[in-house]
Design an enzyme around this catalytic site. Structure first.
Site, PDB file in Angstrom:
ATOM      1  N   SER A 185      -8.020  -1.412  12.232  1.00  0.00           N
ATOM      2  CA  SER A 185      -8.867  -0.221  12.149  1.00  0.00           C
ATOM      3  C   SER A 185      -9.741  -0.108  13.391  1.00  0.00           C
ATOM      4  O   SER A 185     -10.083  -1.119  14.020  1.00  0.00           O
ATOM      5  CB  SER A 185      -9.770  -0.286  10.920  1.00  0.00           C
ATOM      6  OG  SER A 185     -10.702   0.783  10.904  1.00  0.00           O
ATOM      7  N   GLY A 210      -4.950  -1.959   1.807  1.00  0.00           N
ATOM      8  CA  GLY A 210      -6.304  -2.292   2.220  1.00  0.00           C
ATOM      9  C   GLY A 210      -7.342  -1.550   1.408  1.00  0.00           C
ATOM     10  O   GLY A 210      -7.041  -0.573   0.715  1.00  0.00           O
ATOM     11  N   ASP A 269      -1.240  -7.413  -7.584  1.00  0.00           N
ATOM     12  CA  ASP A 269      -2.602  -7.417  -7.075  1.00  0.00           C
ATOM     13  C   ASP A 269      -2.698  -8.451  -5.958  1.00  0.00           C
ATOM     14  O   ASP A 269      -2.669  -9.663  -6.200  1.00  0.00           O
ATOM     15  CB  ASP A 269      -3.581  -7.766  -8.208  1.00  0.00           C
ATOM     16  CG  ASP A 269      -5.037  -7.727  -7.766  1.00  0.00           C
ATOM     17  OD1 ASP A 269      -5.297  -7.556  -6.558  1.00  0.00           O
ATOM     18  OD2 ASP A 269      -5.913  -7.878  -8.635  1.00  0.00           O
ATOM     19  N   GLY A 289      -1.733   7.201   1.074  1.00  0.00           N
ATOM     20  CA  GLY A 289      -2.163   7.124   2.462  1.00  0.00           C
ATOM     21  C   GLY A 289      -1.070   6.793   3.451  1.00  0.00           C
ATOM     22  O   GLY A 289       0.052   7.300   3.384  1.00  0.00           O
ATOM     23  N   ILE A 290      -1.401   5.920   4.397  1.00  0.00           N
ATOM     24  CA  ILE A 290      -0.466   5.554   5.462  1.00  0.00           C
ATOM     25  C   ILE A 290       0.780   4.890   4.893  1.00  0.00           C
ATOM     26  O   ILE A 290       1.896   5.146   5.346  1.00  0.00           O
ATOM     27  CB  ILE A 290      -1.160   4.624   6.479  1.00  0.00           C
ATOM     28  CG1 ILE A 290      -2.301   5.361   7.180  1.00  0.00           C
ATOM     29  CG2 ILE A 290      -0.169   4.098   7.508  1.00  0.00           C
ATOM     30  CD1 ILE A 290      -3.196   4.459   8.018  1.00  0.00           C
ATOM     31  N   ALA A 349       1.790   3.372  -2.264  1.00  0.00           N
ATOM     32  CA  ALA A 349       1.571   4.471  -3.207  1.00  0.00           C
ATOM     33  C   ALA A 349       0.653   5.562  -2.676  1.00  0.00           C
ATOM     34  O   ALA A 349       0.545   6.623  -3.296  1.00  0.00           O
ATOM     35  CB  ALA A 349       1.015   3.931  -4.525  1.00  0.00           C
ATOM     36  N   TYR A 368     -15.965  -4.556   5.406  1.00  0.00           N
ATOM     37  CA  TYR A 368     -14.773  -3.876   5.938  1.00  0.00           C
ATOM     38  C   TYR A 368     -14.617  -4.138   7.433  1.00  0.00           C
ATOM     39  O   TYR A 368     -13.537  -4.532   7.901  1.00  0.00           O
ATOM     40  CB  TYR A 368     -14.882  -2.378   5.676  1.00  0.00           C
ATOM     41  CG  TYR A 368     -13.699  -1.587   6.194  1.00  0.00           C
ATOM     42  CD1 TYR A 368     -12.464  -1.652   5.565  1.00  0.00           C
ATOM     43  CD2 TYR A 368     -13.825  -0.765   7.311  1.00  0.00           C
ATOM     44  CE1 TYR A 368     -11.370  -0.930   6.036  1.00  0.00           C
ATOM     45  CE2 TYR A 368     -12.749  -0.033   7.786  1.00  0.00           C
ATOM     46  CZ  TYR A 368     -11.530  -0.118   7.149  1.00  0.00           C
ATOM     47  OH  TYR A 368     -10.450   0.599   7.629  1.00  0.00           O
ATOM     48  N   GLY A 377       0.820  -1.205   0.000  1.00  0.00           N
ATOM     49  CA  GLY A 377       0.000   0.000   0.000  1.00  0.00           C
ATOM     50  C   GLY A 377       0.853   1.252   0.000  1.00  0.00           C
ATOM     51  O   GLY A 377       0.459   2.301   0.530  1.00  0.00           O
TER      52      GLY A 377
END
Length: 261
Positions: A112, A72, A42, A13-14, A11, A155, A9
């Site tokens: 989360s 995510g 993927d 956000g976190i 690229a 989610y 992940g």
């Protein structure tokens, strides 16, 4: 020699914030994402998960120091369980052998605050049993169910299940027994492009505050906040914190569960 990290992940956000922080500190980071990363795969597919391990092995020379599974989805679609649960586990377990050569191996993932929300019991059971085919079928049924409001059940359930996976696996021979702390951070509302439009309006901020009350510094934390915590959890300084789900939510967890420790 610089410590070598794998961040999925990476690229946005976190994951992007963590990658930038680590590289700014002189660490080597192999970023993973669907695109615009060092490794473009993927993680909802078996092929992507296999390719992840092969490419990281090639880039790193077969040895890394830390794995951080950030990738995510929050969308009400089956792919969310593919990435949030099975993709995260495949990342951690697939790359774990590459930690064997590190003097300070570490691992972490992103859960989360949504893990505290109601889950879908059949989907939850399928996730915890490791049945990906059934999990995807159940998630599709949830996604296809007629409703005026898209369900957050996929989610919420995926994040609750991955948090429980961390708690169950952290003390085992494969992780703690191998000297590898395994932890998760559980963000509340994070200021990202996905939440920007909601946080721009008073109504949006009020809605966020209702579900994720944040008495400390407002309704949203910057992505750099959980990134900094992930950086410490996967650093050489962390020698004894393991199996923890650390809420980084401005106090929402304490309000939601004041009598729980």
């Amino acid at each position: 020699m610089a410590r070598k990290f794998v961040v999925t992940g990476a690229a946005s956000g976190i994951g992007k914030a963590l990658t930038e922080q680590l590289r700014g500190e002189g660490k080597t980071v192999y970023g993973v994402d669907l695109r615009d990363a060092d490794v473009n795969v993927d993680l909802t597919t078996a092929e992507g998960r296999t390719e992840l391990v092969a490419k990281v092995t090639e880039l790193s020379g077969g040895t890394i120091d830390a794995i951080v599974a950030v990738a995510g989805l929050a969308a009400p679609i089956p792919a969310t369980v593919g990435v949030n649960y099975f993709g995260a586990i495949a990342t951690l377990e697939g790359l774990r052998p590459l930690l064997a050569g590190s003097d300070a191996p570490r691992a972490a993932l992103v859960a989360s605050l949504a893990a505290l929300e109601p889950t879908d019991p059949p989907l939850h059971a399928a996730l915890l049993s490791g049945d990906e085919e059934k999990s995807l079928e159940l998630a599709k049924a949830i996604a296809d169910a007629p409703t005026d409001t898209p369900s957050n059940a996929i989610y919420n359930t995926s994040k609750n299940a991955i948090a429980l996976w961390v708690r169950k696996n952290a003390p085992t021979d494969e992780w703690a027994g191998a000297g590898i702390p395994l932890n998760a951070v559980a963000p509340g509302v994070i200021a990202t492009p996905m939440t920007a439009a909601i946080l721009e309006t008073e109504e949006g901020r009020a809605a966020m505050a209702a579900g994720a009350p944040s008495p400390l510094n407002g309704p949203a934390a910057p992505a750099s906040a959980p990134a900094a915590l992930l950086a410490w959890l996967t650093s050489e300084q962390n020698t004894h914190v393991t199996g923890q789900i650390i809420y980084i939510d401005g106090g929402a967890d304490t309000i939601r569960r004041p009598d729980s420790i």
